[in-house]
Write an enzyme that holds these catalytic residues in place. Sequence first.
Site, PDB file in Angstrom:
ATOM      1  N   ASP A  30       0.832  -1.213   0.000  1.00 19.04           N
ATOM      2  CA  ASP A  30       0.000   0.000   0.000  1.00 19.04           C
ATOM      3  C   ASP A  30       0.866   1.262   0.000  1.00 19.04           C
ATOM      4  O   ASP A  30       2.097   1.191   0.007  1.00 19.04           O
ATOM      5  CB  ASP A  30      -0.946  -0.009   1.211  1.00 19.04           C
ATOM      6  CG  ASP A  30      -0.182  -0.219   2.519  1.00 19.04           C
ATOM      7  OD1 ASP A  30       0.949   0.293   2.626  1.00 19.04           O
ATOM      8  OD2 ASP A  30      -0.701  -0.912   3.422  1.00 19.04           O
ATOM      9  N   ASP A  99      -0.562   5.519 -13.957  1.00 16.92           N
ATOM     10  CA  ASP A  99      -0.908   4.647 -15.069  1.00 16.92           C
ATOM     11  C   ASP A  99      -2.269   5.081 -15.581  1.00 16.92           C
ATOM     12  O   ASP A  99      -3.225   5.174 -14.807  1.00 16.92           O
ATOM     13  CB  ASP A  99      -0.971   3.187 -14.572  1.00 16.92           C
ATOM     14  CG  ASP A  99      -0.440   2.207 -15.588  1.00 16.92           C
ATOM     15  OD1 ASP A  99      -0.886   2.279 -16.744  1.00 16.92           O
ATOM     16  OD2 ASP A  99       0.402   1.374 -15.221  1.00 16.92           O
ATOM     17  N   ASP A 200      -1.428   2.865 -20.784  1.00 15.74           N
ATOM     18  CA  ASP A 200      -1.611   1.430 -20.980  1.00 15.74           C
ATOM     19  C   ASP A 200      -2.174   1.109 -22.369  1.00 15.74           C
ATOM     20  O   ASP A 200      -3.209   1.678 -22.763  1.00 15.74           O
ATOM     21  CB  ASP A 200      -2.593   0.946 -19.900  1.00 15.74           C
ATOM     22  CG  ASP A 200      -2.682  -0.562 -19.822  1.00 15.74           C
ATOM     23  OD1 ASP A 200      -1.680  -1.185 -19.438  1.00 15.74           O
ATOM     24  OD2 ASP A 200      -3.752  -1.117 -20.140  1.00 15.74           O
ATOM     25  N   GLU A 254       2.532   2.794 -23.861  1.00 21.58           N
ATOM     26  CA  GLU A 254       2.843   1.369 -23.986  1.00 21.58           C
ATOM     27  C   GLU A 254       2.378   0.924 -25.376  1.00 21.58           C
ATOM     28  O   GLU A 254       1.228   1.164 -25.749  1.00 21.58           O
ATOM     29  CB  GLU A 254       2.116   0.558 -22.914  1.00 21.58           C
ATOM     30  CG  GLU A 254       2.619  -0.872 -22.906  1.00 21.58           C
ATOM     31  CD  GLU A 254       1.652  -1.874 -22.280  1.00 21.58           C
ATOM     32  OE1 GLU A 254       2.109  -2.950 -21.884  1.00 21.58           O
ATOM     33  OE2 GLU A 254       0.438  -1.588 -22.194  1.00 21.58           O
ATOM     34  N   HIS A 326       6.192  -5.531 -14.780  1.00 26.29           N
ATOM     35  CA  HIS A 326       5.266  -6.470 -14.136  1.00 26.29           C
ATOM     36  C   HIS A 326       4.634  -7.457 -15.114  1.00 26.29           C
ATOM     37  O   HIS A 326       3.833  -8.288 -14.699  1.00 26.29           O
ATOM     38  CB  HIS A 326       4.167  -5.657 -13.440  1.00 26.29           C
ATOM     39  CG  HIS A 326       3.338  -4.891 -14.434  1.00 26.29           C
ATOM     40  ND1 HIS A 326       3.852  -3.891 -15.225  1.00 26.29           N
ATOM     41  CD2 HIS A 326       2.045  -5.008 -14.801  1.00 26.29           C
ATOM     42  CE1 HIS A 326       2.918  -3.428 -16.025  1.00 26.29           C
ATOM     43  NE2 HIS A 326       1.802  -4.078 -15.780  1.00 26.29           N
ATOM     44  N   ASP A 327       4.942  -7.337 -16.403  1.00 29.57           N
ATOM     45  CA  ASP A 327       4.310  -8.202 -17.397  1.00 29.57           C
ATOM     46  C   ASP A 327       5.220  -9.318 -17.910  1.00 29.57           C
ATOM     47  O   ASP A 327       4.809 -10.088 -18.783  1.00 29.57           O
ATOM     48  CB  ASP A 327       3.845  -7.371 -18.608  1.00 29.57           C
ATOM     49  CG  ASP A 327       2.594  -6.561 -18.293  1.00 29.57           C
ATOM     50  OD1 ASP A 327       1.829  -6.967 -17.394  1.00 29.57           O
ATOM     51  OD2 ASP A 327       2.390  -5.523 -18.931  1.00 29.57           O
TER      52      ASP A 327
HETATM   53  C1  NOJ Z   1      -0.756  -3.818 -20.141  1.00 31.24           C
HETATM   54  C2  NOJ Z   1      -0.434  -3.880 -18.680  1.00 31.24           C
HETATM   55  O1  NOJ Z   1       0.927  -3.640 -18.480  1.00 31.24           O
HETATM   56  C3  NOJ Z   1      -0.883  -5.232 -18.198  1.00 31.24           C
HETATM   57  O2  NOJ Z   1      -0.441  -5.520 -16.905  1.00 31.24           O
HETATM   58  C4  NOJ Z   1      -2.382  -5.270 -18.282  1.00 31.24           C
HETATM   59  O3  NOJ Z   1      -2.836  -6.551 -17.908  1.00 31.24           O
HETATM   60  C5  NOJ Z   1      -2.871  -4.973 -19.705  1.00 31.24           C
HETATM   61  N1  NOJ Z   1      -2.184  -3.865 -20.299  1.00 31.24           N
HETATM   62  C6  NOJ Z   1      -4.339  -4.674 -19.711  1.00 31.24           C
HETATM   63  O4  NOJ Z   1      -4.587  -3.465 -19.045  1.00 31.24           O
END
Ligand code: NOJ
Length: 550
Positions: A30, A99, A200, A254, A326-327
């Site tokens: 948090d 974001d 995003d 992104e 994180h992806d």
């Molecule tokens: C890209 C983000 O980085 C990812 O974590 C997310 O699941 C997808 N876009 C959908 O928002």
Amino acid sequence: MERTRWYKDKVFYQIWPRSFKDGNGDGIGDLLGVYEKLDYLKELGVNGIWFSPIYPSPGADCGYDIADYMDIAPEFGGMEAFRAVLEGAHERGMKVLMDLVVNHTSDEHEWFQKSRQRIDPYTDYYIWRPAKPDGSLPNNWDSNFEGKAWTYDEVRGEYYLHLFAIKQPDLNMDNHLVREEVKKIMRFWLDMGVDGFREDVITYISKKEGLPDDHLFPIYKGMPNYNHGPHIHEYLAEFKADVWDHYDIFTVAEAPLVSPELALKYIAEEGGQIDSMIQFQCECADCLFTDYIPMPFSLVRMKKAFSDWQHKLRGKAWNVLYIENHDHPRIISRYGSEKFWKESGKTLAASYLFLQGTPFIYQGQEIGMLNWKPRSIEAYRDVQSIYNYHHWSPKLTEEQKLRKLWRSSRDSARTPVQWDNSPNAGFTDAETPWMDVNENYHEINVAQQLADPDSILNFYKKAIGLRKSLKSVRYGKYIEHFPLSPTLYCYTRELKCEKLLVLCSYSDKPQNLKVPKGYDLSKGSLVLQNYASPLPGILQPYECRVYLFK
Ligand code: NOJ
């Protein structure tokens, strides 16, 4: 407003909030936890933070499914905690990016709830279609996470489009009212003092007219019909003229499947709409388009991606530099070596931190966190990983499925940050964190690395400090040497008399040290290294060296 382009001198740190630090003992990371760690971040040398979503959300995609864009989720501490963090970050000279997730919302967002009931003006806020006359889905597109991209809504009696999870309906950006809502959201955060946005999958917001079937693209069928769609530049130019141009901010798009040539249409300093772009080619040196189609790691592929973007953007646009987020699973487990953990963690850092652009460091990367290897699907939290596991061929054994997940799942990089070697890695005082910690936290943690001058963490600190002190890193020419070497990444940065030479071994065996023509190591100073005693003429496994010539 004249943009100062302050972002060219920053190093950003990505906080994925659920797993960063739990400040109130409920097991979930948090903003109280972030506040506690602001000094840690300052010490590390970063001067910017990108927050993955912290808005109210049912959590179907860990916050990327937003139910209210103008608030902060109570589990993260609410608006009061955010204001304190924003102020605390600014006091320490750190910028803050939010974001901006506007390709889709949560299905629990008020707009969707009203849209499904056809309550105006929300009726056309989303992309609704009836079934085809033969009763089949409106088109053949796949979602990125959960099967087909269409789900039937009983209330409205129509299908809605979702390019991601079922609980993430796509907004209809062709509706000007939706674009006005997006502008309102942006102004809300910018007026509060936020310094910009990471946007995003912003290249998905304009879908091809008629939403045609796709017969070309086997992965996520449909993508050519919504990525870089027909009105994308028009909508971004509108956001820029109406909002971004009125603030001194940093905007980062992104952009899956983008080449440097195409990127220039978005981010050229002359005529572009956005400041910079998160491309995916640097993440594809060990896979084909997605982590779920793995291939052996190829250093040549990694170098080609890095160099292409360096060359093609030079003088025209600005790079975002990253190796983790994180992806994707953890980078040492992918491009480096868990056996040569410390050495390869440092070599990876040196490989990208001296390129031209604004670097981003993902939480835990600075201590060399590794892929998580849980023994049961029950431990997973990510919607995509869980869906894939349940839809793989029944011929695969349990062990094979788990191994595939370790290698490919986003959860491999989403375990809580390992702060120390106390229970749950010092992430939380709760008995059970929202997601298990990686069992290796006794060996890999922040406290231990702060105390060890030779740690990966201290290497990052030195590298960031060095980067900040050298003009050649911001402005210098980039030259790659020995591009075909499968085990050596060597590049130089040159600005007048200041020259930087970066040598990174990607071999688990010693290799001959090659030096580019015109460089005499005896005339340079070794300003960064990962072996205490470098050998003459030899690079040891995963050795890296940075020489400065003046
Ligand atoms: C890209 C983000 O980085 C990812 O974590 C997310 O699941 C997808 N876009 C959908 O928002």
